[in-house]
Design an enzyme around this catalytic site. Structure first.
Site, PDB file in Angstrom:
ATOM      1  N   GLU A 437      31.274  53.785 111.920  1.00 50.97           N
ATOM      2  CA  GLU A 437      31.898  54.267 110.666  1.00 50.97           C
ATOM      3  C   GLU A 437      30.904  53.797 109.458  1.00 50.97           C
ATOM      4  O   GLU A 437      30.976  52.580 109.129  1.00 50.97           O
ATOM      5  CB  GLU A 437      33.235  53.579 110.373  1.00 50.97           C
ATOM      6  CG  GLU A 437      33.942  53.910 109.051  1.00 50.97           C
ATOM      7  CD  GLU A 437      35.356  53.671 108.743  1.00 50.97           C
ATOM      8  OE1 GLU A 437      35.611  53.279 107.868  1.00 50.97           O
ATOM      9  OE2 GLU A 437      35.897  52.816 109.924  1.00 50.97           O
ATOM     10  N   ASP A 513      36.365  50.451 111.030  1.00 52.09           N
ATOM     11  CA  ASP A 513      37.089  49.200 110.545  1.00 52.09           C
ATOM     12  C   ASP A 513      38.503  49.052 111.079  1.00 52.09           C
ATOM     13  O   ASP A 513      39.049  49.923 111.878  1.00 52.09           O
ATOM     14  CB  ASP A 513      37.330  49.555 108.993  1.00 52.09           C
ATOM     15  CG  ASP A 513      35.954  49.499 108.464  1.00 52.09           C
ATOM     16  OD1 ASP A 513      35.930  50.251 107.552  1.00 52.09           O
ATOM     17  OD2 ASP A 513      34.909  49.273 108.834  1.00 52.09           O
ATOM     18  N   ASP A 515      41.447  48.371 109.940  1.00 49.66           N
ATOM     19  CA  ASP A 515      42.243  48.811 108.992  1.00 49.66           C
ATOM     20  C   ASP A 515      42.849  50.056 109.338  1.00 49.66           C
ATOM     21  O   ASP A 515      42.416  50.987 110.453  1.00 49.66           O
ATOM     22  CB  ASP A 515      41.758  48.685 107.454  1.00 49.66           C
ATOM     23  CG  ASP A 515      40.644  49.649 107.336  1.00 49.66           C
ATOM     24  OD1 ASP A 515      40.065  50.381 108.178  1.00 49.66           O
ATOM     25  OD2 ASP A 515      39.944  49.170 106.320  1.00 49.66           O
ATOM     26  N   ASP A 517      42.415  52.982 107.518  1.00 54.41           N
ATOM     27  CA  ASP A 517      41.303  54.076 107.506  1.00 54.41           C
ATOM     28  C   ASP A 517      40.362  54.185 108.742  1.00 54.41           C
ATOM     29  O   ASP A 517      40.143  54.960 109.343  1.00 54.41           O
ATOM     30  CB  ASP A 517      40.428  53.684 106.271  1.00 54.41           C
ATOM     31  CG  ASP A 517      41.284  54.184 105.022  1.00 54.41           C
ATOM     32  OD1 ASP A 517      40.853  53.782 103.977  1.00 54.41           O
ATOM     33  OD2 ASP A 517      42.113  55.064 105.116  1.00 54.41           O
TER      34      ASP A 517
END
Length: 664
Positions: A437, A513, A515, A517
């Protein structure tokens, strides 16, 4: 469509609190193997072994009685049976009736155990919980103590008497258990596995005699290996010759000043290694005498240490042919070994302890093995040349195999994406592609990767939701186009006959990541693969990499050196903080700091490599189809990501909202 819910009552009274040993009885599979009772007996044997490991015992006797019970007796210090200073209950009773109670938590100087396989204070209490009956006899300080349990509860209170004859004037513990058959698939104890377990204890505990008595047949077996690991390995390789003399050594921090500032005093390993050109391989590893059939980080350390030493020898003597690159598997493919690691505070995968997860064990074992083998090879040049020849044969065979694959796909090769940072190897058995990403994270991954085996494809933004995209329109999206071209496989269905010879990577790893997102990007990529590349999932080529969300910088304390610890999520962070608090005591919170990664781009190449890309220390999840059948999975995915399913998604989210763990 409205789903009508049942009128079941959910109130304060619905919440049940399991006390004592009830959690074990409710979910025994969380605490032990339930195929047969061997593991609950092994917990008792391991405790006796820990006594011997600490230098407090010379024999372990296991008896299979006619009535179906099993007893384990040692001549160690004996379990304390006085009153606990805080609980006011006999210690021997606490150990068998309470989870997470034991003498192996305090690993500091002066603790009852410095190195042990027991870690959580769970083992023998599980044995008691899953036994119809359990009796304990302790000889200690000129006294004899007895206590009896049934189904985990005390049924015969502790009695203590003075030792009144020569037989009683000794020290040690005897535990006799009658396993409850309702918890196991089979009530029979597998004697062959038990014999192997006891034999391995004798191998690892020099000067300790381990015996097995079978009352029904009158048979008695006894093991004591004067030659230790060497004798055990040679016995396992009987009938097959080794290519070189056995390479063996044992090295521990603090002895001859070996890495005393990096690892705790006494940490290290002993090992025996043999190379052979043919025949079966024997590979066994242990941590603090606990068998680790699943391997783990200590085995990765052994592999890396052998590879680095052999590679250094080959380069030093200019033995490597042009165009041939060595891989660790070239050195390790014909290796037999027995490895016994000693770790101060090992982290195992689950209560069953079948695999070691301690990341520092890689560096510990690798550095010890590498320096030892480098010295051995340079002292035995002739044997070094023989070993180098074997390794180069393995490398050349692997290279020839990969070249054959390359010829089959040499025509009509699509132009690879410009932002793909490819690896040097063409062998898909080892190659890995990381779908990363963001460009910044892609830069760190590019610098931190193993360029021989790992390729990087940075993705810009969130990938298109392709659930309802027609196959002939997929390549209109640049990111999807680049992914398909990079992996070398065209979109297909589950029923298509496809040629996987064009597949360029054995592992395709989604790296985003840690998280919300990042999870969204994972879902979009998994949607792409499940919908348009389903056979890659079914054949085990798709993985999800798990980078950490937190980093804890812990200062040195006592025997513990300063270290950086990584946590995948808040739950792991709480475990790390709890351990640091336990090790440091009250007021120790100032000895560490917690950082949260906002994304992969915040990690430097070394951190990203160590936590997420290094095969020896990373955590990869293999993507597999779940319990639903394929059609049901299609229906569920349509509800979750279909464009016209907003109402169904909303109803599902309302129903499942209590299960959500928000990270805002």
């Amino acid at each position: 469509m409205t789903i009508k819910k049942s009128a079941l009552t959910y109130s304060e009274a619905s919440i049940k609190v399991l006390k004592g040993l009830e959690p074990v009885k409710q979910r025994p599979g969380m605490y032990t193997r339930t195929e047969n009772p061997l593991h609950i007996v092994q917990e008792v044997i391991d405790n006796a072994s820990d006594e011997a490991l600490g230098g407090f015992g010379t024999q372990i006797i296991v008896t299979l009685h006619i009535d179906g019970s099993i007893s384990v007796e040692d001549d160690g210090r004996g379990i304390p049976f006085g009153l606990h200073p805080e609980e006011g209950v006999p210690v021997v009773e606490i150990l068998f009736t309470q989870l997470h109670a034991g003498g192996k938590f305090d690993k500091a100087s002066g603790g009852a155990y410095t190195f042990s396989g027991g870690l959580h204070g769970v083992g023998v209490s599980v044995t008691n919980a899953l036994s119809q009956r359990l009796d304990v006899t302790v000889w200690r300080d000129g006294q004899v103590a007895d206590i009896g349990f049934s189904y985990g509860d005390v049924v015969r209170a502790l009695t203590v008497r003075s030792a009144n004859n020569r037989i009683d004037k000794k020290s040690g513990t005897r535990i006799t258990t009658w396993p409850d058959p309702k918890y196991f698939d089979s009530a029979n104890l597998p004697q062959f596995e038990l014999q192997n377990l006891l034999r391995s204890k004798a191998v690892l505990l020099s000067n300790v005699r381990v015996a097995l008595i079978i009352e029904k047949t009158g048979e008695r077996q006894s093991w004591k290996y004067k030659d230790g690991l060497r004798g055990y390995l040679l016995e396992g390789l009987a009938g097959y010759s080794t290519l070189t003399p056995i390479f063996e050594d044992e090295r521990y921090a603090g002895s001859a000043c070996i890495m005393h500032n990096t690892f705790a005093e006494g940490e290290g390993a002993s090992w025996v290694v043999a190379w052979s050109e043919e025949g079966p391989l024997l590979r066994e590893s242990y941590v603090n005498l606990i068998p680790t059939p699943g391997g783990g980080t200590h085995e990765f350390g052994l592999r890396d240490g052998l590879f680095q030493a052999v590679k250094s020898f080959i380069e030093l003597h200019n033995l490597q042919p042009k165009g041939i690159k060595l891989l660790a598997e070239d050195v390790f493919s014909r290796v037999s070994f027995v490895l016994s690691a000693r770790i101060l505070d090992p982290q195992f995968q689950g209560q069953l302890k079948g695999k070691l997860n301690s990341r520092t064990a890689v560096r510990l074992v690798s550095s010890l093995v590498q320096s030892s083998l480098e010295r051995w090879l340079n002292q035995h040049i002739k044997h070094g040349y023989i070993l180098a020849e074997l390794v180069m044969k393995q490398a050349q065979a692997r290279t020839r195999a990969s070249q054959k694959v390359e010829k089959r796909k040499s025509s009509s090769v699509a132009v690879l994406p410009g932002k793909l940072v490819d690896c040097e190897s063409t062998d898909i058995a080892y190659n890995e592609l990381f779908l990363v990403e963001g460009d910044s994270a892609g830069g760190s991954a590019k610098m931190g990767r193993n360029k021989e085996l790992q390729a990087i494809l940075p993705l810009r933004g969130k990938v298109l939701n392709t659930w309802e995209t027609e196959r002939n329109r997929l390549f209109a999206n640049n990111e999807v186009h680049d992914i398909a071209v990079a992996i070398g496989i065209d979109p297909h269905t589950r029923d298509d006959v496809i040629d996987l010879s064009n597949l360029r990577y054995g592992k395709i790893c989604i790296l985003s990541d840690a998280d919300v997102d990042g999870s969204h990007i994972q879902v979009l990529l998994l949607t792409l693969f499940f919908r348009h590349f389903p056979q890659l999932i079914e054949r085990g080529h798709i993985y999800v990499a798990r980078p950490p969300l937190f980093r804890v910088d812990a200062a040195g304390l006592g025997k513990r050196p300063a270290e950086k610890l990584y946590a995948l999520d808040k739950a792991e962070l709480e475990v790390i903080i709890h351990k640091l608090q336990k090790d440091g005591g009250p007021g120790s919170s100032s000895t560490w700091t917690i950082s949260r990664f906002k994304g992969l781009g915040e990690m430097n190449p070394e951190q990203l490599w160590y936590t997420t890309m290094n095969p020896d220390t990373r955590r990869l999840i293999l993507v597999q189809l779940g319990r639903l059948d394929f059609d049901a999975t299609i229906s569920r995915m349509t509800m979750l990501v279909g464009k016209g399913e907003a109402a169904a998604r909303r109803a599902w989210l309302e129903e499942k909202s209590n299960n959500a763990q928000a990270d805002i």
